[in-house]
Scaffold this active site. Structure first.
Site, PDB file in Angstrom:
ATOM      1  N   GLU A   1      41.510  -4.588  72.671  1.00 38.33           N
ATOM      2  CA  GLU A   1      41.942  -3.406  73.436  1.00 38.33           C
ATOM      3  C   GLU A   1      42.388  -2.395  72.402  1.00 38.33           C
ATOM      4  OE1 GLU A   1      41.203  -3.227  76.461  1.00 38.33           O
ATOM      5  OE2 GLU A   1      40.721  -5.341  76.706  1.00 38.33           O
TER       6      GLU A   1
ATOM      7  N   CYS B   1      49.210   3.429  74.306  1.00 37.29           N
ATOM      8  CA  CYS B   1      47.753   3.637  74.262  1.00 37.29           C
ATOM      9  C   CYS B   1      47.304   4.444  75.473  1.00 37.29           C
ATOM     10  CB  CYS B   1      47.047   2.298  74.219  1.00 37.29           C
ATOM     11  SG  CYS B   1      47.667   1.188  75.479  1.00 37.29           S
TER      12      CYS B   1
HETATM   13  P1  NAD Z   1      46.916  -0.799  64.079  1.00 38.99           P
HETATM   14  O1  NAD Z   1      45.464  -0.881  64.337  1.00 38.99           O
HETATM   15  O2  NAD Z   1      47.383  -0.039  62.909  1.00 38.99           O
HETATM   16  O3  NAD Z   1      47.507  -2.277  63.914  1.00 38.99           O
HETATM   17  C1  NAD Z   1      47.271  -3.291  64.874  1.00 38.99           C
HETATM   18  C2  NAD Z   1      47.336  -4.635  64.194  1.00 38.99           C
HETATM   19  O4  NAD Z   1      46.226  -4.740  63.294  1.00 38.99           O
HETATM   20  C3  NAD Z   1      48.592  -4.838  63.345  1.00 38.99           C
HETATM   21  O5  NAD Z   1      49.010  -6.173  63.436  1.00 38.99           O
HETATM   22  C4  NAD Z   1      48.096  -4.509  61.966  1.00 38.99           C
HETATM   23  O6  NAD Z   1      48.852  -5.107  60.935  1.00 38.99           O
HETATM   24  C5  NAD Z   1      46.702  -5.109  62.023  1.00 38.99           C
HETATM   25  N1  NAD Z   1      45.802  -4.590  60.980  1.00 38.99           N
HETATM   26  C6  NAD Z   1      45.817  -3.393  60.374  1.00 38.99           C
HETATM   27  N2  NAD Z   1      44.817  -3.316  59.466  1.00 38.99           N
HETATM   28  C7  NAD Z   1      44.152  -4.488  59.537  1.00 38.99           C
HETATM   29  C8  NAD Z   1      43.032  -5.024  58.873  1.00 38.99           C
HETATM   30  N3  NAD Z   1      42.360  -4.342  57.950  1.00 38.99           N
HETATM   31  N4  NAD Z   1      42.627  -6.273  59.214  1.00 38.99           N
HETATM   32  C9  NAD Z   1      43.274  -6.972  60.156  1.00 38.99           C
HETATM   33  N5  NAD Z   1      44.356  -6.522  60.815  1.00 38.99           N
HETATM   34  C10 NAD Z   1      44.791  -5.307  60.509  1.00 38.99           C
HETATM   35  O7  NAD Z   1      47.600  -0.269  65.431  1.00 38.99           O
HETATM   36  P2  NAD Z   1      49.121   0.046  65.728  1.00 38.99           P
HETATM   37  O8  NAD Z   1      49.530   1.273  64.992  1.00 38.99           O
HETATM   38  O9  NAD Z   1      49.969  -1.166  65.609  1.00 38.99           O
HETATM   39  O10 NAD Z   1      49.020   0.386  67.291  1.00 38.99           O
HETATM   40  C11 NAD Z   1      48.544   1.613  67.732  1.00 38.99           C
HETATM   41  C12 NAD Z   1      47.111   1.540  68.163  1.00 38.99           C
HETATM   42  O11 NAD Z   1      46.943   0.493  69.102  1.00 38.99           O
HETATM   43  C13 NAD Z   1      46.656   2.803  68.880  1.00 38.99           C
HETATM   44  O12 NAD Z   1      45.347   3.127  68.482  1.00 38.99           O
HETATM   45  C14 NAD Z   1      46.694   2.406  70.349  1.00 38.99           C
HETATM   46  O13 NAD Z   1      45.852   3.167  71.186  1.00 38.99           O
HETATM   47  C15 NAD Z   1      46.292   0.982  70.277  1.00 38.99           C
HETATM   48  N6  NAD Z   1      46.746   0.219  71.439  1.00 38.99           N
HETATM   49  C16 NAD Z   1      45.843  -0.063  72.407  1.00 38.99           C
HETATM   50  C17 NAD Z   1      46.244  -0.744  73.547  1.00 38.99           C
HETATM   51  C18 NAD Z   1      45.256  -1.065  74.642  1.00 38.99           C
HETATM   52  O14 NAD Z   1      45.589  -1.860  75.517  1.00 38.99           O
HETATM   53  N7  NAD Z   1      44.067  -0.491  74.621  1.00 38.99           N
HETATM   54  C19 NAD Z   1      47.570  -1.142  73.680  1.00 38.99           C
HETATM   55  C20 NAD Z   1      48.474  -0.845  72.652  1.00 38.99           C
HETATM   56  C21 NAD Z   1      48.052  -0.166  71.529  1.00 38.99           C
END
Ligand code: NAD
Length: 544
Positions: free
Chosen positions: A292, A326
């Protein structure tokens, strides 16, 4: 053992008010102060062990640079390998444990969280993620309790779905857990998501390696403690933390990877998917990929809309939790005839919105999660100010001297394709495009085609034909579509959540659809009286 049991029918957890003088307010602040006075030392949780690597990072409150919450140990590829080994070892017993026993653990976790743990998780979510009382309550208490209770109920429904059996046989579907382990990767912005992503596959009999967002590690630590108190056996959920790419590369290279349960940004999910694709020949089974991801959520008002309702939805939808949901409204389309009233009403409401520490309940808007996110939002605001055709209707200021604060910002953009109309800002920034009253149909097409995302969206109209027209024209523009309501605040069991296009695989967290991704059904046919002659009747020749 020899009985057929039913999961207690779930109802949504009531939201407590925290009004002045209420018992919940007193209990919450007592716990907050207690937690502030103690510094945590967050380990990695691998099997029955708490691993302290000595490589530590500071955990601080986003709203007060001086407020140190503790330190967290960081691991790497070595710890990942140990966590996978622990998960695979725990799988042997966990996957065979009766469903009622697994469900009881998560139902107990829900009950603990509805009781005294509520203050701990809500306080952690305030201290670590800068959520105010209400935002913490609806997330770390109510939504997570709902995930835990409703998932048990939905799982029971999945197990009950069985094929027909003709005479002489019995057909069964066994909903096996996936063969291997599940990698759960969670974002900072919802404690409920952090809790749901590892527990949903675990409920279905899988074991999990969980990597929480670094900026939410403090809260993740308390979640692990809650699961332990509920009786979760060691190794079922293993928490690893460290440089994200190093951790995920080590995990995604493992032959026993059976699934990825991700929520976060679209770019990171793309990277995970690509790595899984590159490694595809290594795996014992095709990994399930559930993600998501981002959004550019819209509010579309029609000339027949109630301007007060539009303004309220925009203020709440765009600025609650600083726009870091999100589902947050981040682009709006308002007809020229309605805009003066909507703008006036929004400006009036925003003038009453206070920005500051969540520890003061009077503040509606609090801090941005960290410096990187804050600087990204500031860049969008500064760039928007320079665009000809953009007007700052409200806000546009920011200050990181004490914490990462950005005032709610409303940009009016004459260009419907300007940067902040199209890209996810993930902060308290709303861009409004005012369209000519007679361009409704063209605006529908614009809403549908402006962004690659399709997470949430709202239409405001009092004319039913118009509502229907929008519902049809925007059929693929949002996975959660709202009529005369803000695009945020989905409730488990009521509005299953998720989007398509670049917003994710749309596996609907908090519904049976998500749980189905964590099982690999086996069909079992048993014949009671097997045939003992290979010949079928048709083989006999007609009598001469
Ligand atoms: P992010 O993508 O920066 O991080 C999410 C997770 O991925 C974290 O645990 C992070 O450490 C990990 N991560 C980062 N780089 C990585 C890599 N190269 N390999 C593996 N894992 C990695 O997101 P965020 O800032 O924590 O959250 C915000 C984002 O999440 C926004 O884009 C938002 O829209 C989205 N979001 C979506 C939903 C949904 O249900 N669609 C819900 C909540 C948040």
């Amino acid at each position: 053992m020899n009985s057929r049991s039913f999961v207690p029918a779930p109802v949504n957890e009531p939201i407590l008010s925290y009004a002045p003088g209420s018992p919940e307010r007193a209990k919450f602040f007592a716990r907050l102060n207690e937690m502030k006075s103690k510094k945590v030392d967050v380990p990695l949780y691998i099997g029955a062990e708490e691993i302290r690597t000595g490589k530590k990072i500071d955990l601080r409150s986003p709203y007060d640079h001086e407020q140190l919450l503790g330190k967290a140990h960081q691991g790497g590829a070595l710890e990942v390998r140990r966590a996978i080994t622990a998960a695979l070892k725990a799988r042997k017993d966990w996957s065979r444990m009766p469903f009622s026993a697994r469900a009881a653990i998560f139902l107990k976790a829900a009950d603990l969280l509805a009781g005294d743990w509520r203050w701990t998780l809500n306080a952690a979510t305030m201290l670590c993620q800068s959520k105010n009382l209400y935002q913490a309550e609806i997330d770390s208490a109510c939504e997570l309790i709902d995930f835990l209770r409703f998932n048990a109920h939905f799982a029971e429904g999945i197990y009950a779905a069985q094929p027909n059996s003709s005479r002489g046989m019995w057909n069964r579907l066994e909903y096996r857990p996936l063969e291997g382990f599940v990698f759960a990767v969670t974002p900072f912005n919802f404690t409920a998501i952090a809790g749901n992503l590892p527990t949903a596959p675990a409920l279905m009999g899988n074991t999990v390696v969980w990597k929480p967002a670094t900026s939410a590690l403090y809260t993740a630590h308390f979640l692990m403690k809650l699961f332990q108190e509920a009786g979760l056996p060691p190794g079922v959920i293993n928490l690893v933390s460290g440089p994200a790419a190093e951790i995920s590369d080590a995990i995604l290279a493992h032959p026993d990877l059976a699934g990825v349960h991700f929520t976060g940004s679209t770019g990171v999910f793309h990277a995970l998917w690509k790595t899984v694709g590159a490694n595809i020949a290594r795996y014992k089974t095709y990994p399930r990929l559930v993600g998501e991801t981002g959004g550019k959520d819209f509010v579309l008002a029609h000339a027949s809309a109630d301007p007060e309702a539009v303004a309220t939805a925009l203020v709440r939808g765009a600025f609650e939790y600083q726009g870091q949901k999100c589902s947050a409204a981040s682009r709006a389309y308002v007809p020229a005839g309605l805009w003066p009233q909507v703008r006036k009403s929004m400006k009036g409401m925003l003038a009453a919105v206070e920005v500051g520490t969540p520890e003061d309940p009077g503040n509606f808007v609090n801090a941005i999660i960290d410096r990187r996110a804050y600087e990204g939002i500031v860049r969008y605001i500064d760039a928007a100010k320079k665009v000809k055709g953009n007007k700052i209707v409200f806000g546009g200021t920011y200050d990181s001297s004490k914490g990462y604060f950005v005032t709610p910002t409303v940009i009016e953009s004459s260009d419907p394709k300007s940067l902040t109309m199209c890209e996810e800002v993930f902060g308290p920034v709303l861009t409004v495009h005012v369209y000519p009253d007679n361009k409704w149909k063209e605006t529908l097409a614009l809403v549908d085609s402006t962004s690659p995302y399709a997470l949430t969206g709202s239409v405001f109209a009092r004319d039913r034909h118009v509502v229907l027209e929008a519902e049809r024209a925007l059929v693929n523009a949002a996975g959660n579509f709202y009529i005369n309501d803000k695009p945020t605040g989905a409730v488990v069991g009521q509005q299953p959540f998720g989007g398509a296009r670049a917003s994710g695989t749309n596996d609907k967290a908090g519904s049976y659809l998500n749980l189905l991704r964590w099982v690999s059904p086996r069909t079992i046919k048993e014949t009671f009286d097997p045939p003992k002659d290979f010949r079928y009747p048709f083989l006999a020749r007609d009598a001469a």
